[in-house]
Design an enzyme around this catalytic site. Sequence first.
Site, short mmCIF file in Angstrom:
data_model
loop_
_atom_site.label_atom_id
_atom_site.label_comp_id
_atom_site.label_asym_id
_atom_site.label_seq_id
_atom_site.Cartn_x
_atom_site.Cartn_y
_atom_site.Cartn_z
N LYS A 34 0.81 -1.41 -0.01
CA LYS A 34 0.14 -0.04 0.07
C LYS A 34 0.94 1.35 -0.12
CE LYS A 34 -2.17 0.81 3.81
NZ LYS A 34 -3.07 0.80 4.84
N ASP A 41 -6.50 1.18 0.31
CA ASP A 41 -6.63 1.38 1.99
C ASP A 41 -8.32 0.93 2.15
OD1 ASP A 41 -7.93 3.43 1.26
OD2 ASP A 41 -6.43 4.92 2.57
#
Length: 400
Positions: free
Chosen positions: A291, A310
């Site tokens: 991420k 996310d």
Amino acid sequence: MTKRRRLKPPPPLAASTPPSPPPPLATPPKQNPSPNPNPKPAASRTKTQRSLAPSLLHSNATSAGWEPLHISRSELSLPLSLPTGQTFRWRRTAADCFTGVVGPHLLSLKHLEGDPAGHVAFLLHGPSSASAAALSALGDYLNLGVSLADLWQGFAQADPRFAELAQRFGGGARVLRQDPVECVFQFLCSSNNNIGRIERMVGMLSSFGEYLGTVGGFDFHEFPSLDRLSLVSEQELREAGFGYRAKYVVGTVKALQAKPGGGAEWLASLRGLELHEVVDALCTLPGVGPKVAACIALFSLDQHHAVPVDTHVWQIAVQYLMPELAGMSLTPKLCNRVAEAFVARFGKYAGWAQNVLFIGELSSQKALGASDVTVSSQPKSAKRKRKKNKVAREVSSQGG
């Protein structure tokens, strides 16, 4: 032997709003004749990236006053681009003014008051002889070679939710092209964090760079080199409130310094690789997962189709792109499916579309609209402070 200096807390983030424009610096910073720190390889330009920047930038800006950038709010909205989670180094130094550092240059930006098109003006805090280099660096940093009008038209045709946001915002949410070293350490600070703490941590790291000046009560520094960051110990960072992130900062400094040719050169070289190669390379750094790697790739390494997934982006995907995922848990495999769905919908600039959808879900956007999307630094009642804290948690970052 270089003497280690102790990490000092930065000045408070909240400050009263000064008159506009910001005052000139009492002591001008030293001129740095270095060229743009993030030159963009010509080969990496695409058809969408038209040569807008040269016609948009003046080369005769001085520190004596504001100069026009000749770019309208529809192509660059400062509130939609600077305080919405892709960088944590800009500060609102007046009601309509943002101040930040691009390379070695301290700059203020604002939308011209009373201009229906909301054209942007800039103020260079420093010697006028540095203006050409500063404007070149600014144009690169703002990704001015990309035409938002072209992108947003295609995005709106491809997706009804984007079309709704495009009508509300009117354009202007750009993806920045930050210095890769600076971007890496900003997003190391962003993990499981809120925007206030991220800004304080990034401010502490920045304080090891060369002091450039004070505007609106905020001190600004050039982001430090890896050599300067190597002077900071894990213990110092822990004492400054970095928590477990301290070991990642220190470890990443060492890992980058060990790269062939140096960490800055190694990171810049990733701009020429495929996205999966970039993510794999970045994940070798301490504290960098897929991420955070996607954030760094999108916001500094020209990977325009990178989609940082996310919980916020997951919710966007479930609501607007992939309702069949409702009720499922977010796993690495599903993260990849979500990212692929964004690319399938929006194409090679999917990361830019995702950025707008992300902004559209923030409570601050829903409450304030496109004209003013940041939380004011003015004192608020306890109730409004609680609301601000809620917004801060939501907007913390796209990598948090």
